[in-house]
Write an enzyme that holds these catalytic residues in place. Structure first.
Site, mmCIF file in Angstrom:
data_model
loop_
_atom_site.group_PDB
_atom_site.id
_atom_site.type_symbol
_atom_site.label_atom_id
_atom_site.label_comp_id
_atom_site.label_asym_id
_atom_site.label_seq_id
_atom_site.Cartn_x
_atom_site.Cartn_y
_atom_site.Cartn_z
ATOM 1 N N ASP A 8 0.800 -1.239 0.000
ATOM 2 C CA ASP A 8 0.000 0.000 0.000
ATOM 3 C C ASP A 8 0.831 1.287 0.000
ATOM 4 O O ASP A 8 0.525 2.223 0.759
ATOM 5 C CB ASP A 8 -0.967 -0.007 1.194
ATOM 6 C CG ASP A 8 -1.944 -1.167 1.172
ATOM 7 O OD1 ASP A 8 -1.851 -2.017 0.273
ATOM 8 O OD2 ASP A 8 -2.806 -1.244 2.069
ATOM 9 N N ASP A 48 -4.565 -0.829 -1.838
ATOM 10 C CA ASP A 48 -5.875 -0.689 -1.196
ATOM 11 C C ASP A 48 -6.803 -0.064 -2.241
ATOM 12 O O ASP A 48 -6.491 0.985 -2.808
ATOM 13 C CB ASP A 48 -5.706 0.252 0.021
ATOM 14 C CG ASP A 48 -6.607 -0.085 1.189
ATOM 15 O OD1 ASP A 48 -6.952 -1.273 1.368
ATOM 16 O OD2 ASP A 48 -6.976 0.850 1.935
ATOM 17 N N HIS A 50 -10.696 0.613 -2.698
ATOM 18 C CA HIS A 50 -12.045 0.567 -2.144
ATOM 19 C C HIS A 50 -13.100 1.182 -3.061
ATOM 20 O O HIS A 50 -12.872 2.244 -3.649
ATOM 21 C CB HIS A 50 -12.089 1.359 -0.832
ATOM 22 C CG HIS A 50 -11.256 0.789 0.275
ATOM 23 N ND1 HIS A 50 -11.350 -0.515 0.700
ATOM 24 C CD2 HIS A 50 -10.322 1.374 1.084
ATOM 25 C CE1 HIS A 50 -10.516 -0.716 1.711
ATOM 26 N NE2 HIS A 50 -9.870 0.412 1.956
ATOM 27 N N HIS A 83 -10.851 6.712 1.861
ATOM 28 C CA HIS A 83 -9.477 6.668 1.359
ATOM 29 C C HIS A 83 -9.354 5.641 0.245
ATOM 30 O O HIS A 83 -10.136 4.689 0.176
ATOM 31 C CB HIS A 83 -8.483 6.332 2.488
ATOM 32 C CG HIS A 83 -8.678 4.960 3.045
ATOM 33 N ND1 HIS A 83 -9.629 4.661 3.999
ATOM 34 C CD2 HIS A 83 -8.067 3.777 2.756
ATOM 35 C CE1 HIS A 83 -9.588 3.372 4.273
ATOM 36 N NE2 HIS A 83 -8.661 2.804 3.537
ATOM 37 N N LYS A 108 -6.933 -5.056 -3.143
ATOM 38 C CA LYS A 108 -7.670 -5.597 -1.999
ATOM 39 C C LYS A 108 -8.625 -4.539 -1.475
ATOM 40 O O LYS A 108 -8.471 -3.357 -1.769
ATOM 41 C CB LYS A 108 -6.696 -6.029 -0.897
ATOM 42 C CG LYS A 108 -5.911 -4.862 -0.311
ATOM 43 C CD LYS A 108 -4.827 -5.321 0.631
ATOM 44 C CE LYS A 108 -4.064 -4.161 1.221
ATOM 45 N NZ LYS A 108 -4.857 -3.253 2.064
ATOM 46 N N CYS A 153 -1.886 -2.785 7.635
ATOM 47 C CA CYS A 153 -1.799 -3.673 6.475
ATOM 48 C C CYS A 153 -0.476 -4.407 6.355
ATOM 49 O O CYS A 153 -0.438 -5.538 5.869
ATOM 50 C CB CYS A 153 -2.121 -2.883 5.211
ATOM 51 S SG CYS A 153 -3.854 -2.370 5.186
HETATM 52 C C1 VGL Z 1 -4.696 0.549 5.736
HETATM 53 C C2 VGL Z 1 -6.295 1.267 7.188
HETATM 54 C C3 VGL Z 1 -7.252 1.146 6.218
HETATM 55 C C4 VGL Z 1 -3.253 0.229 5.477
HETATM 56 C C5 VGL Z 1 -5.651 0.412 4.745
HETATM 57 O O1 VGL Z 1 -2.821 0.195 4.301
HETATM 58 O O2 VGL Z 1 -2.523 0.007 6.480
HETATM 59 N N1 VGL Z 1 -5.012 0.962 6.950
HETATM 60 N N2 VGL Z 1 -6.924 0.723 5.001
HETATM 61 ZN ZN ZN Z 2 -8.335 0.759 3.451
#
Ligand code: VGL
Ligand code: ZN
Length: 209
Positions: A8, A48, A50, A83, A108, A153
């Site tokens: 990420d 990430d 979403h 996010h 993901k 993550c």
């Molecule tokens: C993450 C919170 C929500 C991360 C991703 O990449 O650590 N943390 N989504």
């Molecule tokens: Zn996230």
């Protein structure tokens, strides 16, 4: 077969991003150096990714604010600011990350009803992303994990790698990672260590490469 998993390293988790990790962008030059000189056979990046109405977003829970605990699918869930929405700048990899060297991108967090910290499976462990099969198929026996955020993550990905890829040496690279919360980072490192994940610095890898 040595693999580097970059977790990420996206605008959303760097300064100016919607879920900025303190100094998150500082991992980018370290990651690029590891990509170039770490002796890896395979480079994988998770992303990430979403939907705009993801259930981990506080905006989807009337009356809730980001960083409050809520519930998702009947389980406790940290509620996040919106996010890394699919296709947004927030979801793009950091522009300075050497994505040209990335062999495989693992997205993901696409299912609105469950969060997915790990690059390997959703938080409820019901659905796999396919990354473990991919890496096992490639013959990966050493997996180095780093990126953002250490306490969410990165930790979840390293722990799942250890659990889902038996016999694989899994290592966490401290200086190529940053966390949301300092105490959370300490706890995450202790938890990873207790699960058999080796903790090391990029210099250890570069010196041995
Ligand atoms: C993450 C919170 C929500 C991360 C991703 O990449 O650590 N943390 N989504
Ligand atoms: Zn996230």
């Amino acid at each position: 077969m040595k693999c580097l998993l970059l977790v990420d390293i996206q605008n959303g988790f760097c300064s100016g991003g919607n879920l900025a990790v303190p100094n998150g962008e500082d991992v980018v030059p370290v990651a690029n150096k590891l990509i170039a000189e770490g002796g890896y056979d395979l480079i994988v990046a998770s992303q990430d990714w979403h939907p705009a109405n993801h259930g981990s977003f506080a905006s989807q829970h009337p009356g809730s604010k980001p960083f409050e605990m809520g519930t998702l699918g009947g389980k406790p869930q940290m509620l996040w600011p919106d996010h890394c929405v699919q296709g947004s700048r927030d979801a793009d990899f950091h522009p300075a990350l050497n994505t040209g060297a990335v062999d495989h991108v693992q997205r993901k967090g696409e299912n609105v009803t469950v969060d997915s910290y790990s690059a390997f499976r959703d938080n409820d462990r019901a659905a796999l992303t396919g990354l473990s099969d991919y890496l096992i198929g490639k013959g990966v026996d050493t997996l180095d994990v780093c990126g953002l955020a250490t306490d969410y993550c990165v930790k979840a990905s390293a722990i799942d790698a250890k659990a889902m890829m038996p016999g694989t040496e899994v290592r966490f690279i401290t200086d190529a990672s940053r966390g949301i919360d300092a105490a959370g980072v300490e706890a995450a490192i202790a938890e990873m260590r207790s699960k058999g994940i080796r903790i090391l610095a990029s210099q250890d890898i570069l010196a041995a490469a």
